[in-house]
Design a protein around this motif. Structure first.
Motif, PDB file in Angstrom:
ATOM      1  N   ALA A 149      11.820  -1.687  39.854  1.00  0.00           N
ATOM      2  CA  ALA A 149      12.667  -1.169  40.934  1.00  0.00           C
ATOM      3  C   ALA A 149      12.546  -2.083  42.149  1.00  0.00           C
ATOM      4  O   ALA A 149      11.478  -2.638  42.417  1.00  0.00           O
ATOM      5  N   HIS A 150      13.638  -2.248  42.875  1.00  0.00           N
ATOM      6  CA  HIS A 150      13.571  -3.106  44.057  1.00  0.00           C
ATOM      7  C   HIS A 150      14.671  -2.746  45.048  1.00  0.00           C
ATOM      8  O   HIS A 150      15.710  -2.199  44.678  1.00  0.00           O
ATOM      9  N   VAL A 151      14.402  -3.067  46.308  1.00  0.00           N
ATOM     10  CA  VAL A 151      15.345  -2.858  47.406  1.00  0.00           C
ATOM     11  C   VAL A 151      15.952  -4.208  47.770  1.00  0.00           C
ATOM     12  O   VAL A 151      15.243  -5.215  47.869  1.00  0.00           O
ATOM     13  N   VAL A 152      17.263  -4.226  47.957  1.00  0.00           N
ATOM     14  CA  VAL A 152      17.971  -5.438  48.371  1.00  0.00           C
ATOM     15  C   VAL A 152      18.537  -5.205  49.770  1.00  0.00           C
ATOM     16  O   VAL A 152      19.350  -4.290  49.966  1.00  0.00           O
ATOM     17  N   ARG A 153      18.103  -6.013  50.716  1.00  0.00           N
ATOM     18  CA  ARG A 153      18.664  -5.993  52.066  1.00  0.00           C
ATOM     19  C   ARG A 153      19.682  -7.134  52.153  1.00  0.00           C
ATOM     20  O   ARG A 153      19.333  -8.263  52.492  1.00  0.00           O
ATOM     21  N   GLY A 154      20.898  -6.842  51.798  1.00  0.00           N
ATOM     22  CA  GLY A 154      21.932  -7.861  51.750  1.00  0.00           C
ATOM     23  C   GLY A 154      22.711  -7.961  53.042  1.00  0.00           C
ATOM     24  O   GLY A 154      22.577  -7.123  53.940  1.00  0.00           O
ATOM     25  N   ARG A 155      23.540  -8.968  53.135  1.00  0.00           N
ATOM     26  CA  ARG A 155      24.419  -9.112  54.292  1.00  0.00           C
ATOM     27  C   ARG A 155      25.561  -8.106  54.133  1.00  0.00           C
ATOM     28  O   ARG A 155      26.437  -8.275  53.302  1.00  0.00           O
ATOM     29  N   GLY A 156      25.500  -7.029  54.914  1.00  0.00           N
ATOM     30  CA  GLY A 156      26.546  -6.017  54.850  1.00  0.00           C
ATOM     31  C   GLY A 156      26.265  -4.866  53.910  1.00  0.00           C
ATOM     32  O   GLY A 156      27.134  -4.009  53.713  1.00  0.00           O
TER      33      GLY A 156
END
Length: 236
Positions: free
Chosen positions: A40-47
């Motif tokens: 499991a992972h969190v993605v802090r993307g642009r937007g």
């Protein structure tokens, strides 16, 4: 000469700060939910902000903050199942255009704990294992197993329960539930009030949560205010 840039009113600045705090706490709570699971992972993307949780797909969500990021946002949680959350009409149009189906609306909310009302009666609030509240919600107890710093509370008789996740000096409220046979007695309100008084004593200054439209009035009575809106979308 160019026209001067518009100056944000104090209320607008405060609203932006509250929304940013809510989003930071959402990301922190997702980090904690992902922590026990290497896949499991969190993605802090642009937007966008996404949690991909293959073991517990109910936790796989993506918050679309900029409609222009829709392709990257959906890639982050593919192939699903998942829910995508839109914060505005442009996001709604982008997700509809991607073939998703409109689902439920929810309300992101924040409360300052220095304005918390007095305790709403003694319901015998007690700390319990997170699995107890998971079962009360009808979800797999493994969903909360090993989540760091998670705190779970129920009333003395186990009629109502909730979970708190500290993120810096905010506390994220989730899994609020009352057994069907015990509803409309104010138990969840009293339990949440007691739990938030405890969180304030431990150093929390705000609390954040996501409400259904039906539950919004309950939280507003405790000082929560909306900091935006979510419209959830799911694969058709």
């Amino acid at each position: 000469m160019a026209d001067p840039a518009p100056v944000a009113r104090p209320s607008e600045r405060a609203s932006d700060v509250a929304r940013a705090r809510y989003l930071a706490s959402l990301a922190g709570s997702w980090d904690a939910l992902a922590a026990p699971h290497p896949d499991a992972h969190v993605v802090r993307g642009r937007g966008f902000l996404a949690l991909r949780h293959p073991r517990h797909p109910v936790l796989t969500n993506v918050a679309l903050l900029d409609a222009g990021a829709v392709d990257d946002a959906l890639t982050a949680v593919a192939p699903g199942p998942f829910a995508a959350w839109s914060c505005d009409a442009a996001g709604d149009a982008a997700l509809a255009g991607a073939g998703l189906r409109r689902d439920v609306p929810t309300v992101p909310m924040l409360a300052r704990l220095d304005a918390l009302p007095p305790a709403a009666g003694d319901v015998g609030a007690r700390a319990v294992a997170p699995a107890v509240v998971a079962r009360l919600n009808g979800v797999d107890p493994a969903l909360l197993a090993g989540v760091p710093e998670v705190r779970a509370w129920t009333t003395a008789g186990g009629e109502a329960g909730l979970v708190l996740q500290p993120v810096d000096d905010d506390v994220v409220v989730s899994f609020v539930v009352t057994r069907p046979d015990a509803r409309r007695r104010g138990l969840a309100t009293a339990l949440l009030t007691a739990a938030l008084h405890g969180a304030r004593a431990d150093g929390a200054t705000t609390a954040t949560l996501q409400s259904t439209p039906d539950g919004r009035g309950l939280y507003e009575r405790l000082g929560f205010a909306a900091v935006g809106r979510w419209q959830e979308w799911v694969p058709a």
